[in-house]
Design a protein around this motif. Structure first.
Motif, PDB file in Angstrom:
ATOM      1  N   TYR A 124      -3.429   7.438  -9.675  1.00  0.00           N
ATOM      2  CA  TYR A 124      -2.988   6.152  -9.147  1.00  0.00           C
ATOM      3  C   TYR A 124      -3.041   5.053 -10.204  1.00  0.00           C
ATOM      4  O   TYR A 124      -2.329   4.061 -10.110  1.00  0.00           O
ATOM      5  CB  TYR A 124      -3.836   5.765  -7.934  1.00  0.00           C
ATOM      6  CG  TYR A 124      -3.491   6.571  -6.699  1.00  0.00           C
ATOM      7  CD1 TYR A 124      -2.210   6.529  -6.171  1.00  0.00           C
ATOM      8  CD2 TYR A 124      -4.436   7.366  -6.076  1.00  0.00           C
ATOM      9  CE1 TYR A 124      -1.886   7.275  -5.055  1.00  0.00           C
ATOM     10  CE2 TYR A 124      -4.122   8.102  -4.955  1.00  0.00           C
ATOM     11  CZ  TYR A 124      -2.846   8.057  -4.450  1.00  0.00           C
ATOM     12  OH  TYR A 124      -2.529   8.786  -3.355  1.00  0.00           O
ATOM     13  N   ILE A 125      -3.927   5.233 -11.220  1.00  0.00           N
ATOM     14  CA  ILE A 125      -4.018   4.209 -12.271  1.00  0.00           C
ATOM     15  C   ILE A 125      -2.675   4.074 -12.982  1.00  0.00           C
ATOM     16  O   ILE A 125      -2.220   2.984 -13.301  1.00  0.00           O
ATOM     17  CB  ILE A 125      -5.117   4.588 -13.282  1.00  0.00           C
ATOM     18  CG1 ILE A 125      -6.451   4.715 -12.555  1.00  0.00           C
ATOM     19  CG2 ILE A 125      -5.208   3.547 -14.387  1.00  0.00           C
ATOM     20  CD1 ILE A 125      -7.536   5.341 -13.410  1.00  0.00           C
TER      21      ILE A 125
ATOM     22  N   PHE B 122       0.468   3.146  -3.414  1.00  0.00           N
ATOM     23  CA  PHE B 122      -0.499   4.239  -3.234  1.00  0.00           C
ATOM     24  C   PHE B 122       0.003   5.253  -2.215  1.00  0.00           C
ATOM     25  O   PHE B 122      -0.529   5.346  -1.128  1.00  0.00           O
ATOM     26  CB  PHE B 122      -1.863   3.676  -2.801  1.00  0.00           C
ATOM     27  CG  PHE B 122      -2.409   2.682  -3.767  1.00  0.00           C
ATOM     28  CD1 PHE B 122      -3.017   3.114  -4.939  1.00  0.00           C
ATOM     29  CD2 PHE B 122      -2.313   1.320  -3.521  1.00  0.00           C
ATOM     30  CE1 PHE B 122      -3.514   2.193  -5.850  1.00  0.00           C
ATOM     31  CE2 PHE B 122      -2.810   0.402  -4.428  1.00  0.00           C
ATOM     32  CZ  PHE B 122      -3.413   0.834  -5.600  1.00  0.00           C
TER      33      PHE B 122
ATOM     34  N   PRO C  19       0.127   8.517  -0.229  1.00  0.00           N
ATOM     35  CA  PRO C  19      -1.009   9.408  -0.002  1.00  0.00           C
ATOM     36  C   PRO C  19      -0.773  10.804  -0.584  1.00  0.00           C
ATOM     37  O   PRO C  19       0.363  11.209  -0.847  1.00  0.00           O
ATOM     38  CB  PRO C  19      -1.096   9.465   1.532  1.00  0.00           C
ATOM     39  CG  PRO C  19       0.271   9.125   2.002  1.00  0.00           C
ATOM     40  CD  PRO C  19       0.842   8.182   1.007  1.00  0.00           C
TER      41      PRO C  19
ATOM     42  N   PRO D  45      -3.977  13.125  -6.563  1.00  0.00           N
ATOM     43  CA  PRO D  45      -5.323  13.005  -7.128  1.00  0.00           C
ATOM     44  C   PRO D  45      -5.613  11.563  -7.537  1.00  0.00           C
ATOM     45  O   PRO D  45      -4.729  10.858  -8.025  1.00  0.00           O
ATOM     46  CB  PRO D  45      -5.281  13.937  -8.353  1.00  0.00           C
ATOM     47  CG  PRO D  45      -3.874  14.385  -8.500  1.00  0.00           C
ATOM     48  CD  PRO D  45      -3.145  14.117  -7.238  1.00  0.00           C
ATOM     49  N   LYS D  46      -6.854  11.117  -7.316  1.00  0.00           N
ATOM     50  CA  LYS D  46      -7.225   9.708  -7.491  1.00  0.00           C
ATOM     51  C   LYS D  46      -6.883   9.119  -8.870  1.00  0.00           C
ATOM     52  O   LYS D  46      -6.304   8.036  -8.924  1.00  0.00           O
ATOM     53  CB  LYS D  46      -8.732   9.545  -7.224  1.00  0.00           C
ATOM     54  CG  LYS D  46      -9.119   9.664  -5.752  1.00  0.00           C
ATOM     55  CD  LYS D  46      -8.996   8.322  -5.051  1.00  0.00           C
ATOM     56  CE  LYS D  46      -9.376   8.421  -3.575  1.00  0.00           C
ATOM     57  NZ  LYS D  46      -8.634   9.446  -2.823  1.00  0.00           N
ATOM     58  N   PRO D  47      -7.218   9.780  -9.998  1.00  0.00           N
ATOM     59  CA  PRO D  47      -6.969   9.127 -11.292  1.00  0.00           C
ATOM     60  C   PRO D  47      -5.493   8.842 -11.544  1.00  0.00           C
ATOM     61  O   PRO D  47      -5.151   7.931 -12.300  1.00  0.00           O
ATOM     62  CB  PRO D  47      -7.493  10.151 -12.313  1.00  0.00           C
ATOM     63  CG  PRO D  47      -8.331  11.088 -11.549  1.00  0.00           C
ATOM     64  CD  PRO D  47      -7.835  11.103 -10.155  1.00  0.00           C
TER      65      PRO D  47
ATOM     66  N   LYS E 125       0.834  -1.195   0.000  1.00  0.00           N
ATOM     67  CA  LYS E 125       0.000   0.000   0.000  1.00  0.00           C
ATOM     68  C   LYS E 125       0.878   1.258   0.000  1.00  0.00           C
ATOM     69  O   LYS E 125       0.654   2.184  -0.777  1.00  0.00           O
ATOM     70  CB  LYS E 125      -0.926  -0.027   1.216  1.00  0.00           C
ATOM     71  CG  LYS E 125      -2.013   1.022   1.180  1.00  0.00           C
ATOM     72  CD  LYS E 125      -3.006   0.768   2.302  1.00  0.00           C
ATOM     73  CE  LYS E 125      -3.767   2.018   2.637  1.00  0.00           C
ATOM     74  NZ  LYS E 125      -2.949   3.055   3.252  1.00  0.00           N
TER      75      LYS E 125
END
Lengths: 267, 73
Positions: free
Chosen positions: A169-170, A160, A162, A165-167, A156
């Motif tokens: 992480y792809i 990932f 911290p 922005p969420k996108p 983790k």
């Protein structure tokens, strides 16, 4: 292959031929010796003896006011502690000093064997040696990461981090996974290997040029090339000593930073 | 007839191409590093540390480019 052997054979005699991969291939030391007993093995054993003897002489009977070789040993120790361990690992860096000091000095002496007359072989130019050193660090890094962060926490923290922005992480997660698990040990070992390999090849090339144009085929026009080759051999030897020390430093620095990252994932 | 033919060891051309990116990268790292030291001389040690770390990571690409032709041939 020995040096006279290379110089005697190129292209049937008439033409200059640059040294290639054959300068890294060694047959057993004497006829009938076991097949693993070659020049690199001998030099690496010699390196181990030198490093052990140096630190034995420096720290066997430590005095409060250091004298002689203890001075040198302490400067070396402090260099590794203040430049590598403490900045990279932090407060508990001192616990890792035995490993880091021995790694640094082993690689340093091993590399400097490449400019010592008669020996003339940086052993790290055989990829087996850097691979083993990098594998030790790699296994230790994974073990420490799982021990300090847990199996899930390790992946983790790695994939990932911290605060992004969420996108993103792809894209980020697979890249981080690839670079941490697969590319890290690979580049760690190849960096040391390729530097020593290229440096040794370069030195061998200029030395061969000097020998060929000044001694083997001395002509009026060729003599200039030979002199350039001779001078370049000297300059490159000095440069190689610098690169060899730098690579030993960088290898240890990266090892420390991997260990530090495993212990304190927030950095 | 070929307009432009490449002969000899293609690996050396590959190495030339592989050296472009890391060359730019190493130049940027040391340029910015020297600039940072000039601005904050008291942070020289920290900056040099990170400069060498970045240098090592960037240089790896060029070195892989150097080794691959030998392995491939």
């Amino acid at each position: 292959m020995s040096a006279p052997h290379i110089l005697a054979s190129p292209g049937g005699g008439g033409e200059f031929q640059a040294p290639g991969l054959e300068i890294f291939q060694f047959s057993p030391l004497w006829h009938g010796a076991p097949s693993w007993l070659t020049k690199p093995v001998l030099i690496s054993a010699l390196t181990v003896i030198i490093v052990c003897a140096f630190f034995w002489a420096a720290y066997n009977k430590p005095k409060l006011v250091p004298r002689g070789v203890q001075n040198v040993g302490e400067v070396g120790y402090l260099f590794v502690r203040d430049q590598i361990a403490r900045p990279m690992i932090g407060k508990d860096g001192d616990r890792w000093m035995p490993f880091l000091v021995s790694t640094f000095f082993f690689i340093l002496i091993m590399n400097w064997m490449g400019v010592i007359p008669i020996l003339y072989l940086p052993i790290a130019s055989h990829i087996a040696f850097p691979i083993v050193l990098a594998a030790v660090v790699y296994v230790m890094m994974i073990f420490l990461s799982i021990k300090h962060q847990g199996l899930v926490g390790y992946f983790k923290n790695m994939m990932f981090p911290p605060g992004l922005p969420k996108p993103l992480y792809i894209i980020l997660a697979p890249i981080e996974l690839l670079s941490n698990i697969i590319l890290r040990p690979f580049t760690h070992s190849v960096r040391l290997f390729a530097n020593m390999f290229a440096g040794h090849l370069l030195l061998a090339f200029f030395a061969t040029v000097a020998y060929w144009f000044l001694i083997e085929k001395l002509t009026g026009l060729g003599a200039g090339v030979g002199v350039v080759g001779f001078l370049m051999t000297i300059v490159m030897t000095a440069f190689e000593m610098f690169v060899q020390a730098l690579q030993a430093f960088i290898f240890t620095l990266l090892a420390a930073s991997y260990i530090g990252g495993a212990l304190h994932p927030e950095h | 007839m070929f307009l432009a033919e490449v002969s000899g060891n293609v690996g050396s051309i590959a190495y030339g191409l592989a050296a472009i990116g890391p060359g730019i990268g190493v130049g940027i790292i040391f340029g910015q590093g020297v600039q940072a030291i000039a601005r904050q001389p008291e942070l020289t040690n920290v900056i040099r540390q990170n400069m060498l770390l970045g240098f090592a990571l960037t240089e790896a690409l060029a070195l892989i480019g150097f080794v691959v032709p030998f392995v491939h041939s």
